[in-house]
Motif scaffolding. Structure first.
Motif, PDB file in Angstrom:
ATOM      1  N   LEU A  21       0.857  -1.187   0.000  1.00  0.00           N
ATOM      2  CA  LEU A  21       0.000   0.000   0.000  1.00  0.00           C
ATOM      3  C   LEU A  21       0.889   1.233   0.000  1.00  0.00           C
ATOM      4  O   LEU A  21       1.859   1.300   0.752  1.00  0.00           O
ATOM      5  N   ASN A  22       0.560   2.222  -0.816  1.00  0.00           N
ATOM      6  CA  ASN A  22       1.369   3.442  -0.830  1.00  0.00           C
ATOM      7  C   ASN A  22       0.511   4.630  -1.238  1.00  0.00           C
ATOM      8  O   ASN A  22      -0.625   4.471  -1.671  1.00  0.00           O
ATOM      9  N   LEU A  54      -1.078  11.566   8.882  1.00  0.00           N
ATOM     10  CA  LEU A  54      -0.613  10.346   9.544  1.00  0.00           C
ATOM     11  C   LEU A  54       0.545   9.683   8.792  1.00  0.00           C
ATOM     12  O   LEU A  54       1.123   8.711   9.286  1.00  0.00           O
ATOM     13  N   LYS A  55       0.814  10.180   7.578  1.00  0.00           N
ATOM     14  CA  LYS A  55       1.831   9.579   6.703  1.00  0.00           C
ATOM     15  C   LYS A  55       1.565   8.088   6.507  1.00  0.00           C
ATOM     16  O   LYS A  55       2.477   7.265   6.469  1.00  0.00           O
ATOM     17  N   THR A  56       0.277   7.744   6.393  1.00  0.00           N
ATOM     18  CA  THR A  56      -0.144   6.350   6.317  1.00  0.00           C
ATOM     19  C   THR A  56      -1.229   6.198   5.257  1.00  0.00           C
ATOM     20  O   THR A  56      -2.093   7.063   5.124  1.00  0.00           O
ATOM     21  N   ALA A  94      -3.246  -1.096   6.583  1.00  0.00           N
ATOM     22  CA  ALA A  94      -2.538   0.178   6.696  1.00  0.00           C
ATOM     23  C   ALA A  94      -1.070  -0.058   6.382  1.00  0.00           C
ATOM     24  O   ALA A  94      -0.525  -1.121   6.687  1.00  0.00           O
ATOM     25  N   ALA A  95      -0.447   0.943   5.761  1.00  0.00           N
ATOM     26  CA  ALA A  95       0.984   0.852   5.449  1.00  0.00           C
ATOM     27  C   ALA A  95       1.608   2.229   5.571  1.00  0.00           C
ATOM     28  O   ALA A  95       0.951   3.252   5.375  1.00  0.00           O
ATOM     29  N   ARG A  96       2.877   2.189   5.898  1.00  0.00           N
ATOM     30  CA  ARG A  96       3.603   3.430   6.123  1.00  0.00           C
ATOM     31  C   ARG A  96       5.042   3.288   5.652  1.00  0.00           C
ATOM     32  O   ARG A  96       5.654   2.241   5.858  1.00  0.00           O
ATOM     33  N   LYS A  97       5.545   4.350   5.043  1.00  0.00           N
ATOM     34  CA  LYS A  97       6.938   4.360   4.615  1.00  0.00           C
ATOM     35  C   LYS A  97       7.818   4.648   5.831  1.00  0.00           C
ATOM     36  O   LYS A  97       7.451   5.432   6.705  1.00  0.00           O
ATOM     37  N   TRP A  98       8.964   3.973   5.866  1.00  0.00           N
ATOM     38  CA  TRP A  98       9.915   4.182   6.955  1.00  0.00           C
ATOM     39  C   TRP A  98      11.289   4.385   6.332  1.00  0.00           C
ATOM     40  O   TRP A  98      11.774   3.520   5.609  1.00  0.00           O
ATOM     41  N   ARG A  99      11.870   5.499   6.590  1.00  0.00           N
ATOM     42  CA  ARG A  99      13.134   5.894   5.975  1.00  0.00           C
ATOM     43  C   ARG A  99      12.973   5.959   4.464  1.00  0.00           C
ATOM     44  O   ARG A  99      11.883   6.067   3.953  1.00  0.00           O
TER      45      ARG A  99
END
Length: 182
Positions: A21-22, A54-56, A94-99
């Motif tokens: 998810l993006n 939420l950056k999500t 739900a998905a979230r970018k990390w770094r």
């Protein structure tokens, strides 16, 4: 048959790996249906929404398979009427970018099955992680699927959910419309 390591703006990919998810899937909806022989139908519908605050990215969807109508009968062959059989998977993800290169995601799934008078309800989760390097056109993913529990049983006997761990890597070629996946 599960492509878990392709970063794209296709919401269908997130069904197999929630880490896919993006934000490019913002306000995207999908609907697929397959009409097999003998009245068997399967499909998937989902919607995604990205929240900048939420950056999500979140999605909700329903995956189903209907096996059609059946004629019931006793052991002696006396008709008892018709019945249906179907399986449903409602999920919230739900998905979230990390770094820079990492993305993590999770899905909570509510699973319902009905076969004649037998019904079962379960809950499960999928957790995935994806490494994506856009410059190298390289993606690697790992996902743990169907971690959960059967809440109600068909006939009093509890069954395990089909837990599995999948890993994949894909490399897109720079000057060709081709991708290698393992």
């Amino acid at each position: 048959g599960n492509l878990i390591c392709v970063v794209d703006n296709d919401l269908n990919l997130a069904l197999q790996n929630p880490a896919l998810l993006n934000s490019t899937m913002h306000k995207q909806a999908t609907f697929n249906t397959v009409n097999y022989f003998s009245d068997i139908n399967s499909g998937y519908l989902a919607y995604a929404h990205h929240f900048d605050s939420l950056k999500t990215t979140f999605s909700a969807g329903l995956q189903y398979i209907s096996y059609g109508d059946f004629q019931g009968a006793t052991a002696q062959g006396v008709p008892t009427g018709t019945f249906t059989a179907a399986d449903y998977n409602f999920h919230v993800s739900a998905a979230r970018k990390w770094r820079k290169h990492f993305q993590f995601g999770a899905s909570v799934k509510f699973i319902y099955s009905t076969y004649e008078q037998y019904n079962s309800l379960g809950v499960a989760a999928d957790i995935g992680g994806t490494y994506y390097n856009e410059e190298k056109l390289l993606t690697a993913s790992i996902v743990a699927k169907n971690m959960g529990y059967q809440l109600t049983t068909y006939n009093g006997e509890r069954e395990n959910l089909p837990f599995e761990i999948q890993a994949g890597i894909s490399k897109k070629l720079k000057h060709m419309p081709m991708r290698f996946s393992l």
